[in-house]
Design a protein around this motif. Sequence first.
Motif, PDB file in Angstrom:
ATOM      1  N   ILE A 551      15.733 -16.135  -2.551  1.00  0.00           N
ATOM      2  CA  ILE A 551      16.727 -15.354  -1.811  1.00  0.00           C
ATOM      3  C   ILE A 551      16.403 -13.872  -1.877  1.00  0.00           C
ATOM      4  CG2 ILE A 551      19.167 -14.733  -1.730  1.00  0.00           C
ATOM      5  CD1 ILE A 551      19.817 -17.544  -2.686  1.00  0.00           C
ATOM      6  N   ASP A 552      15.968 -13.406  -3.064  1.00  0.00           N
ATOM      7  CA  ASP A 552      15.554 -12.000  -3.193  1.00  0.00           C
ATOM      8  C   ASP A 552      14.426 -11.680  -2.215  1.00  0.00           C
ATOM      9  OD1 ASP A 552      17.406 -11.701  -5.176  1.00  0.00           O
ATOM     10  OD2 ASP A 552      15.965 -11.816  -6.828  1.00  0.00           O
ATOM     11  N   MET A 553      13.493 -12.604  -2.053  1.00  0.00           N
ATOM     12  CA  MET A 553      12.370 -12.377  -1.145  1.00  0.00           C
ATOM     13  C   MET A 553      12.847 -12.197   0.298  1.00  0.00           C
ATOM     14  SD  MET A 553       9.846 -15.212  -2.866  1.00  0.00           S
ATOM     15  CE  MET A 553       8.541 -15.148  -1.636  1.00  0.00           C
ATOM     16  N   LEU A 554      13.809 -13.025   0.714  1.00  0.00           N
ATOM     17  CA  LEU A 554      14.341 -12.876   2.072  1.00  0.00           C
ATOM     18  C   LEU A 554      15.036 -11.535   2.242  1.00  0.00           C
ATOM     19  CD1 LEU A 554      15.810 -16.434   2.787  1.00  0.00           C
ATOM     20  CD2 LEU A 554      13.532 -15.535   3.291  1.00  0.00           C
ATOM     21  N   GLU A 555      15.758 -11.108   1.196  1.00  0.00           N
ATOM     22  CA  GLU A 555      16.435  -9.807   1.267  1.00  0.00           C
ATOM     23  C   GLU A 555      15.423  -8.667   1.341  1.00  0.00           C
ATOM     24  OE1 GLU A 555      20.407 -11.205  -1.287  1.00  0.00           O
ATOM     25  OE2 GLU A 555      18.858  -9.946  -2.209  1.00  0.00           O
ATOM     26  N   LYS A 556      14.331  -8.785   0.574  1.00  0.00           N
ATOM     27  CA  LYS A 556      13.294  -7.746   0.613  1.00  0.00           C
ATOM     28  C   LYS A 556      12.643  -7.690   1.997  1.00  0.00           C
ATOM     29  CE  LYS A 556      13.408  -6.620  -3.829  1.00  0.00           C
ATOM     30  NZ  LYS A 556      13.785  -5.262  -4.298  1.00  0.00           N
ATOM     31  N   ILE A 557      12.388  -8.855   2.590  1.00  0.00           N
ATOM     32  CA  ILE A 557      11.775  -8.891   3.918  1.00  0.00           C
ATOM     33  C   ILE A 557      12.718  -8.290   4.960  1.00  0.00           C
ATOM     34  CG2 ILE A 557      11.084 -10.475   5.758  1.00  0.00           C
ATOM     35  CD1 ILE A 557       8.924  -9.969   3.705  1.00  0.00           C
ATOM     36  N   GLU A 558      14.022  -8.568   4.812  1.00  0.00           N
ATOM     37  CA  GLU A 558      14.988  -8.002   5.752  1.00  0.00           C
ATOM     38  C   GLU A 558      14.987  -6.476   5.671  1.00  0.00           C
ATOM     39  OE1 GLU A 558      18.860  -9.616   5.283  1.00  0.00           O
ATOM     40  OE2 GLU A 558      19.756  -8.404   6.869  1.00  0.00           O
ATOM     41  N   GLU A 559      14.917  -5.939   4.438  1.00  0.00           N
ATOM     42  CA  GLU A 559      14.852  -4.486   4.268  1.00  0.00           C
ATOM     43  C   GLU A 559      13.571  -3.931   4.891  1.00  0.00           C
ATOM     44  OE1 GLU A 559      17.168  -4.610  -0.060  1.00  0.00           O
ATOM     45  OE2 GLU A 559      15.138  -3.779   0.109  1.00  0.00           O
ATOM     46  N   LEU A 560      12.454  -4.640   4.670  1.00  0.00           N
ATOM     47  CA  LEU A 560      11.182  -4.189   5.229  1.00  0.00           C
ATOM     48  C   LEU A 560      11.224  -4.215   6.762  1.00  0.00           C
ATOM     49  CD1 LEU A 560       8.222  -3.344   4.914  1.00  0.00           C
ATOM     50  CD2 LEU A 560       7.637  -5.776   4.713  1.00  0.00           C
ATOM     51  N   ASN A 561      11.808  -5.249   7.353  1.00  0.00           N
ATOM     52  CA  ASN A 561      11.896  -5.331   8.812  1.00  0.00           C
ATOM     53  C   ASN A 561      12.737  -4.191   9.389  1.00  0.00           C
ATOM     54  OD1 ASN A 561      10.259  -7.554   9.305  1.00  0.00           O
ATOM     55  ND2 ASN A 561      11.921  -9.021   8.968  1.00  0.00           N
ATOM     56  N   THR A 562      13.813  -3.849   8.675  1.00  0.00           N
ATOM     57  CA  THR A 562      14.648  -2.726   9.135  1.00  0.00           C
ATOM     58  C   THR A 562      13.843  -1.435   9.168  1.00  0.00           C
ATOM     59  OG1 THR A 562      16.629  -3.791   8.234  1.00  0.00           O
ATOM     60  CG2 THR A 562      16.754  -1.434   8.686  1.00  0.00           C
ATOM     61  N   THR A 563      13.082  -1.198   8.096  1.00  0.00           N
ATOM     62  CA  THR A 563      12.259   0.013   8.030  1.00  0.00           C
ATOM     63  C   THR A 563      11.184  -0.006   9.117  1.00  0.00           C
ATOM     64  OG1 THR A 563      12.640   0.137   5.654  1.00  0.00           O
ATOM     65  CG2 THR A 563      10.789   1.392   6.528  1.00  0.00           C
ATOM     66  N   ARG A 564      10.522  -1.152   9.311  1.00  0.00           N
ATOM     67  CA  ARG A 564       9.447  -1.245  10.305  1.00  0.00           C
ATOM     68  C   ARG A 564       9.975  -1.081  11.726  1.00  0.00           C
ATOM     69  NH1 ARG A 564       7.529  -6.011  10.822  1.00  0.00           N
ATOM     70  NH2 ARG A 564       5.627  -5.335  11.890  1.00  0.00           N
ATOM     71  N   GLU A 565      11.184  -1.590  11.973  1.00  0.00           N
ATOM     72  CA  GLU A 565      11.756  -1.451  13.307  1.00  0.00           C
ATOM     73  C   GLU A 565      12.008   0.023  13.634  1.00  0.00           C
ATOM     74  OE1 GLU A 565      15.314  -3.426  16.023  1.00  0.00           O
ATOM     75  OE2 GLU A 565      15.400  -3.533  13.824  1.00  0.00           O
ATOM     76  N   GLN A 566      12.515   0.748  12.611  1.00  0.00           N
ATOM     77  CA  GLN A 566      12.734   2.176  12.821  1.00  0.00           C
ATOM     78  C   GLN A 566      11.419   2.901  13.066  1.00  0.00           C
ATOM     79  OE1 GLN A 566      14.841   3.322   9.282  1.00  0.00           O
ATOM     80  NE2 GLN A 566      16.772   2.331   9.908  1.00  0.00           N
ATOM     81  N   GLU A 567      10.383   2.503  12.317  1.00  0.00           N
ATOM     82  CA  GLU A 567       9.071   3.124  12.500  1.00  0.00           C
ATOM     83  C   GLU A 567       8.507   2.815  13.891  1.00  0.00           C
ATOM     84  OE1 GLU A 567       6.820   1.532   9.320  1.00  0.00           O
ATOM     85  OE2 GLU A 567       7.699   2.817   7.780  1.00  0.00           O
ATOM     86  N   SER A 568       8.732   1.589  14.375  1.00  0.00           N
ATOM     87  CA  SER A 568       8.228   1.207  15.694  1.00  0.00           C
ATOM     88  C   SER A 568       8.905   2.016  16.793  1.00  0.00           C
ATOM     89  CB  SER A 568       8.455  -0.287  15.921  1.00  0.00           C
ATOM     90  OG  SER A 568       7.732  -1.049  14.980  1.00  0.00           O
ATOM     91  N   LYS A 569      10.231   2.202  16.695  1.00  0.00           N
ATOM     92  CA  LYS A 569      10.942   2.999  17.689  1.00  0.00           C
ATOM     93  C   LYS A 569      10.447   4.442  17.686  1.00  0.00           C
ATOM     94  CE  LYS A 569      15.186   0.250  17.648  1.00  0.00           C
ATOM     95  NZ  LYS A 569      16.649   0.239  17.312  1.00  0.00           N
ATOM     96  N   ALA A 570      10.219   4.978  16.457  1.00  0.00           N
ATOM     97  CA  ALA A 570       9.748   6.366  16.369  1.00  0.00           C
ATOM     98  C   ALA A 570       8.325   6.502  16.896  1.00  0.00           C
ATOM     99  CB  ALA A 570       9.828   6.856  14.923  1.00  0.00           C
ATOM    100  N   GLY A 571       7.479   5.460  16.673  1.00  0.00           N
ATOM    101  CA  GLY A 571       6.086   5.531  17.102  1.00  0.00           C
ATOM    102  C   GLY A 571       5.864   5.024  18.506  1.00  0.00           C
ATOM    103  N   GLY A 572       6.862   4.419  19.104  1.00  0.00           N
ATOM    104  CA  GLY A 572       6.737   3.931  20.462  1.00  0.00           C
ATOM    105  C   GLY A 572       5.836   2.726  20.616  1.00  0.00           C
ATOM    106  N   HIS A 573       5.727   1.894  19.591  1.00  0.00           N
ATOM    107  CA  HIS A 573       4.919   0.681  19.715  1.00  0.00           C
ATOM    108  C   HIS A 573       5.803  -0.534  19.456  1.00  0.00           C
ATOM    109  CE1 HIS A 573       4.826   0.662  15.307  1.00  0.00           C
ATOM    110  NE2 HIS A 573       4.464   1.950  15.369  1.00  0.00           N
ATOM    111  N   PRO A 574       5.386  -1.692  19.944  1.00  0.00           N
ATOM    112  CA  PRO A 574       6.250  -2.880  19.841  1.00  0.00           C
ATOM    113  C   PRO A 574       6.489  -3.290  18.381  1.00  0.00           C
ATOM    114  CG  PRO A 574       4.060  -3.509  20.578  1.00  0.00           C
ATOM    115  CD  PRO A 574       4.103  -2.005  20.630  1.00  0.00           C
ATOM    116  N   PHE A 575       7.657  -3.881  18.168  1.00  0.00           N
ATOM    117  CA  PHE A 575       8.036  -4.341  16.826  1.00  0.00           C
ATOM    118  C   PHE A 575       8.042  -5.862  16.781  1.00  0.00           C
ATOM    119  CE2 PHE A 575      10.039  -4.869  12.888  1.00  0.00           C
ATOM    120  CZ  PHE A 575      11.157  -5.693  13.026  1.00  0.00           C
ATOM    121  N   ILE A 576       7.279  -6.420  15.860  1.00  0.00           N
ATOM    122  CA  ILE A 576       7.261  -7.872  15.641  1.00  0.00           C
ATOM    123  C   ILE A 576       7.807  -8.124  14.237  1.00  0.00           C
ATOM    124  CG2 ILE A 576       5.865  -9.954  15.534  1.00  0.00           C
ATOM    125  CD1 ILE A 576       3.823  -8.576  17.298  1.00  0.00           C
TER     126      ILE A 576
END
Length: 744
Positions: A551-576
């Motif tokens: 469960i901790d791993m899923l929570e860590k991945i969710e946090e990482l996805n949130t950060t990556r999504e913000q980075e993708s919007k700022a960089g203008g590249h697609p988010f997967i």
Amino acid sequence: MRRPKSIRRWFGRKFGYSRLVCLILLIGLAALRISDFAPIQELRVRTFDFYQRFDPRVKTARPVTIVDIDEPSLKKLGQWPWPRTHIADMVINLANLGALAIAFDVVFSEPDRLNPDVAANTMRYLDELTRSKLRELPSNDQVLADAIRRARVVLGETGLPSVVSDIDKELPFTGFASLGDKGSREPRFFEFDGLLRNVPVLEKVAAGRGLVTIVPERDGIVRRVPMVLLAQGHMMPSLSLEMLRVISGTSTILAKYDLNGIKSIGVRGLDIPTDKNGQFWVHFARQDPSIYVSAASVLDGTAPVEKIRGKLVLIGTSAATLNDLKTTPVSSVMPGVEVHAQVLEAALSHAVLAQPNYATGIELLGAFILGLLVIVFTPNLGPVTLVAVGALFATLLIGTSWYFYREQRLLIDFTYPLLSTTAIYLTLIFASFVREQAQRKQVRDQFAQYMSPVLVEQLAQSPEKLRLGGEEREMTIMFSDVRGFTTISESYKSDPQGLTALMNRFLTPLTNAILARKGYIDKYMGDAIMAFWNAPLDDKEHEINACNAAIDMLEKIEELNTTREQESKAGGHPFIPINVGVGLNTGLGVVGNMGSDLKFNYSVLGDSVNLASRLEGQSKEYGFPIIAGSRTALAAKDKFAILELDFIMVKGKKEPEVIYAIAGREDVAQSGRFQRLRNLTIEMLACYRSRDWEGALAAIERGRQTDDAGTLELLYNLYKARILDYQKNPPPDDWNGAFALLTK
């Protein structure tokens, strides 16, 4: 800044680090003695054995007679057990001859197979009148009970490794009382889960009841006899102690305590010293054939009267076929009944041995004094002086120990102080050797800086060889993998460094989550992780910790996805987004160093590992990121939201497995939404496995209406597709509800 260095130099020069090591060794050896480390204990008792062989107890009186069920008696009267009427005649004859008390080193645990009513029911060709007369006769057990009632008889009982029947609490037990210091150490009595008693008709009339069980020590030698034992939750006296209680006329046995535990056990007029656990050190005499009387002679009236009148009579066997032979310090083969006789003789003649509770203190004090003397003076003495002083110390230790045994009948061990002192002496010698070798190396190194070496030194010792090995233990295995990683990696085909950085970004928090929950990372396989719990360190809650880590791993991945999504919007590249699937399974595995002699890894193998890998692969099919095997899920059911998914037959396995989803922690499990979905899922599975396809489809539709978040959408789709197929192509008649997976 120089003072600490100068202090260290002064310490090394004046006192020496080797002396410090020896002080630590002295304390460590003292701890081993206090814990009574098995090899130290065995060496000590072997020394006491030698004392008894060299100077056994000399008999000054013979208060005990053994009525021996020997080979001639068996030949004359037939195989054992004899009819209880013969035993009754024996008791009556012994009482008439003036026996002080009688004790049986045998147990009459079952009714006599020759009772008249048994004969009436089993013998053929008897007329009804004869059968009726036989049934009117008293049983052989009653005949023996009548004989026991007229004499002072102690019946033998025995401890068993397991319970065979409940104890009849209406039958009598011997009373116990204690006297001593408050806060005394609790003794560790020998304990048996079960108790084998005599038939009730005999138990009710006997004057006493005692355990005949004699417990040898680890090497099979009888040195100490427990005077008090625990059997099926009851304190029980030994046969010999109960006999002493009966002749003393008291109803209670008194145990006296000091701070270390029991120091003595006694009855009226007699106090018997024991060790702290209530065991009596038997001061053995050599075997004495003169105290034996054949059972056949008692029955036919030819037994010598002087060997019976006023004696304590033990009835037992020396026949090898009855398998009651023991090994003692003075004899390799002694009948068990004679061990009881030796206890009685030693106690009544006050010729007892004792290892007082303060003996350990004397041994520790002696070891400390001699050890400190060796630490202080050994480095300053020459080899000849050392040998002479060592011989003097050894003689002093052995002589003191022998004096206590010979004159005081006290068992004081000399082996521990001698071994402790020898270990310290050898450590100092070894330290001196290492120091000299270091000085020689220093001289060689210093000259080598200025001179060309003429010899090449070879290795003095070979490197230790690495050996492969493993152990079997229960473990929880985890496999995790990133869903759709191929698609993610394709987006980085022109930026391999970026892909590497991304892998590190998600593998690092996943690894930390596993390690924080006491997991062990077995290996990384690209974007996948294999881990396990309960090895190499023990983890009593390995299933719980593994589920928490997932469960901790899923929570860590969710946090990482949130950060990556913000980075993708700022960089203008697609988010997967990154999605992780986890498989958990608990079972036996072989864990250890696996590989070749040249290269190996600490890893685990086994069927439970393969199943964990298969479960991880199925997480995308069922729509839940964490899927667990039954043993993992059931162990974690009280702390997590557990949802049963399926009953599957994994490819390559013969036995089906119930699999579960770990849907969250306890807060999710207690939520009304989850409980409603779980109940509907249970209903759907019940209908599905009983071939009620319409009921299962109805449960699915109700579940869809309740599941507004669509958590179970994939699961419902999967079962609906199966059911529609089964409606067209019904499963075979012997179908048990298991679904065979087609892929690994």
